[in-house]
Design a protein around this motif. Structure first.
Motif, short mmCIF file in Angstrom:
data_model
loop_
_atom_site.label_atom_id
_atom_site.label_comp_id
_atom_site.label_asym_id
_atom_site.label_seq_id
_atom_site.Cartn_x
_atom_site.Cartn_y
_atom_site.Cartn_z
N UNK A 488 0.84 -1.19 0.00
CA UNK A 488 0.00 0.00 0.00
C UNK A 488 0.88 1.24 0.00
N UNK A 489 0.38 2.31 -0.66
CA UNK A 489 1.18 3.52 -0.79
C UNK A 489 0.28 4.74 -0.72
N UNK A 490 0.78 5.75 -0.04
CA UNK A 490 0.10 7.03 0.00
C UNK A 490 1.14 8.13 -0.24
N UNK A 491 0.83 9.05 -1.12
CA UNK A 491 1.76 10.16 -1.39
C UNK A 491 1.73 11.21 -0.30
N UNK A 492 0.94 11.01 0.75
CA UNK A 492 0.89 11.89 1.90
C UNK A 492 1.25 11.10 3.14
N UNK A 493 2.02 11.72 4.03
CA UNK A 493 2.50 11.01 5.22
C UNK A 493 1.36 10.64 6.16
N UNK A 494 0.24 11.36 6.12
CA UNK A 494 -0.87 11.07 7.02
C UNK A 494 -1.63 9.82 6.68
N UNK A 495 -1.39 9.23 5.53
CA UNK A 495 -2.05 7.99 5.17
C UNK A 495 -3.33 8.17 4.41
N UNK A 496 -3.72 9.42 4.08
CA UNK A 496 -4.91 9.61 3.28
C UNK A 496 -4.65 9.16 1.84
N UNK A 497 -5.69 8.78 1.15
CA UNK A 497 -5.61 8.29 -0.23
C UNK A 497 -4.65 7.11 -0.33
N UNK A 499 -3.45 3.75 -1.47
CA UNK A 499 -3.78 2.99 -2.67
C UNK A 499 -2.85 1.78 -2.78
N UNK A 500 -3.32 0.73 -3.45
CA UNK A 500 -2.44 -0.44 -3.61
C UNK A 500 -1.31 -0.15 -4.59
#
Length: 552
Positions: A488-497, A499-500
């Motif tokens: 899983x990956x999120x381009x924001x450190x907070x974990x929003x959005x 995506x696999x």
């Protein structure tokens, strides 16, 4: 110096070669018999040897002790480049009297564009014969001439063993002439060794490889070698700088201690310097300014230009060097007694002529930036350039307008680096690796990101989040093993959005300054492709994930 036009067709070229010239020059200086077994030694290896030495088994590249074992009567002399070049000067001067625009390839070898000489002497063979007769009058009776399409093919034609002193390859026949020659003639030891392991033995075998595949596998050096092997060498003959216009000297008596006085004093010399080059149909693209003080101190610096130097540009470089700066060594501590200006690189003025209607916006931009730079100083106008470094962000460097990054020949402090594979489909595999990019102009940077490089490089690393399938953290152990597979990956450190991940590769550990306990750094690089198909260059350092760049 050889000028290469990208994608240019081969130019009909003539190469005049004097075999064993270091030996010939040494024999003349030392007064020994040419029938003796003689070897010229450079760095403990045989650079050139006489016919008698070759008959005993001595050849180029042998260690001195082995050469002496093969030829007990061997006379060895240290290689003196000044003596060898000085001995070849009369040959070049004689050739320039017969045909202008002669380029010195190396001591004992020179080249010229054959079209003008062929028209004057009535053909390529007649021109070659005239040159050989002139060399014979000067005492060189074994000179050879090769004529072919391109510098490389002409050089090989001149050096090919045989009884013929003149070898002319017909127009369009360079690829066929080079086809059967050995691969070692490329003079690229690393590339030759690798190609030999791949079963490639001749220039023709190498030329048959697809050019795009050679470029992607071996880079620009391999692509240039492939072009030479295919007989498509677009190198042009670049004539040498006439000695009388190569430099300008300005002596001040009494010495001057003010910058404006020195700048005013060198203006007339700069105008003569540029004028003499223009009269010889040259423009200066790189020069060196040497300042000598009253106490004998000397400071020198090489200057580059995005186009070519005018007299005003030369005066500006002298003034900037006297002023000093963060990238220029400060001026001398006593009054200036001499200013020496040397042309380090020149080009034929025909290749820099302005078009009938000017060169448009590019010329106006250059004029405007140069004008601003002359007012605010050398470092007042900066432009982006690509330098060395292990990360894309480190390679972005601002340099003064007109300068370019000079890559050092010595390699940087080599960090430890190794690679581990992940699962990455073919569309992104091979984008990163352990070794880093390496080119002819750039020193090796182990652990760097090789091409294709990311298109968007973040000014500051962007914090991101990478998790496993169970949403636990992904880390790398001290032995370089993953604690869990990235999913899983999120381009924001907070974990929003969140995506696999479609694909990932890594880690590639990079160790910087591992010998310094205070400044050592270790991080791991990854490449990932998210569900939107966007590829990212990530790094994991001290448990924190961040994005260095994005592949758009």
């Amino acid at each position: 110096m050889i000028g290469v036009r990208s994608g240019a067709a081969p130019v009909r070229t003539m190469v005049v070669w004097c075999p064993d010239w270091p030996v010939v020059a040494t024999i003349g200086a030392e007064g020994v018999s040419p029938e003796r077994s003689i070897a010229v030694i450079e760095k403990g290896l045989v650079l050139a040897c006489s016919a008698a030495a070759r008959a005993d088994g001595v050849k180029r590249g042998l260690r001195l002790r082995e050469a002496q074992a093969r030829s007990p009567q061997l006379l060895d002399f240290a290689y003196d480049p000044v003596r060898v070049d000085r001995a070849f000067e009369p040959m070049i001067s004689a050739l320039e009297e017969m045909s202008p625009n002669v380029q010195i390839v190396r001591a004992g070898s020179c080249a010229l564009a054959v079209r003008g000489a062929a028209r004057f002497y009535g053909g390529e063979h007649a021109a070659a014969l005239a040159f050989l007769e002139r060399f014979a009058e000067l005492g060189v009776t074994d000179a050879r001439v090769g004529v072919a399409d391109g510098m490389f093919a002409a050089d090989q034609a001149a050096r090919l063993p045989g009884v013929d002193l003149i070898r002319i390859v017909p127009e369009g026949g360079s690829p066929g002439f080079l086809r059967g020659l050995p691969l070692q003639l490329l003079d690229e030891p690393e590339l030759t060794t690798l190609l030999w392991r791949l079963g490639i033995r001749s220039l023709g075998d190498f030329a048959e490889l697809p050019a795009a595949d050679v470029r992607s596998r071996f880079g620009e050096p391999g692509a240039r070698a492939h072009t030479r092997a295919a007989g498509l060498d677009g190198s042009q003959v670049v004539p040498r700088i006439p000695p009388e216009v190569r430099e300008s000297l300005s002596d001040f008596e009494p010495p001057l201690d003010r910058i404006d006085q020195v700048a005013f004093g060198v203006r007339a010399a700069a105008e003569r310097f540029i004028g003499d080059l223009a009269a010889a149909r040259f423009v200066c693209t790189a020069l060196r300014v040497e300042l000598t003080s009253e106490r004998g101190e000397r400071r020198d610096r090489s200057w580059l230009h995005p186009r070519w130097f005018s007299a005003g540009d030369v005066v500006d470089r002298v003034r900037w060097q006297l002023q000093g700066g963060s990238t220029i060594e400060s001026a001398l501590s006593s009054p200036i007694a001499r200013v020496r200006i040397v042309a380090e690189a020149v080009d034929h003025s025909a290749r820099h002529e302005t078009g009938l209607w000017g060169s448009g916006s590019e010329e106006r931009i250059h004029h405007g930036l140069s004008r601003v730079q002359s007012i605010v100083g050398h470092e007042g106008v900066l432009t982006a350039s690509i330098g060395g470094g292990r990360s894309p962000r480190e390679r972005q460097i601002l340099v003064p307008w007109g300068d370019r990054i000079e890559q050092k020949s010595t390699a940087p402090s080599s960090p430890k680096s190794r690679a581990r594979g992940g699962r990455m489909p073919n569309r992104t595999a091979g984008v990163a690796g352990a070794g880093g990019a390496r080119s002819e102009e750039q020193a090796p940077w182990p652990g760097s990101v090789p091409p294709p490089l990311p298109t968007t490089v973040f000014e500051r690393p962007r914090a991101v989040l990478v998790l496993a399938a169970g949403q636990q953290e992904v880390a790398v152990t001290a032995r370089g093993a993953l604690t869990a597979e990235p999913a899983l990956f999120s381009s924001e450190a907070g974990g929003r959005q969140l995506r696999p991940l479609e694909a990932w590769a890594g880690p590639w550990p990079v160790y910087e300054r591992w010998w310094d306990s205070a400044a050592r750094r270790r991080f791991d690089r990854f490449q990932v492709v998210d569900a939107d198909g966007t590829a990212w260059l990530l790094a994991l350092e001290r448990g924190s994930w961040y994005a260095e760049a994005r592949y758009d």
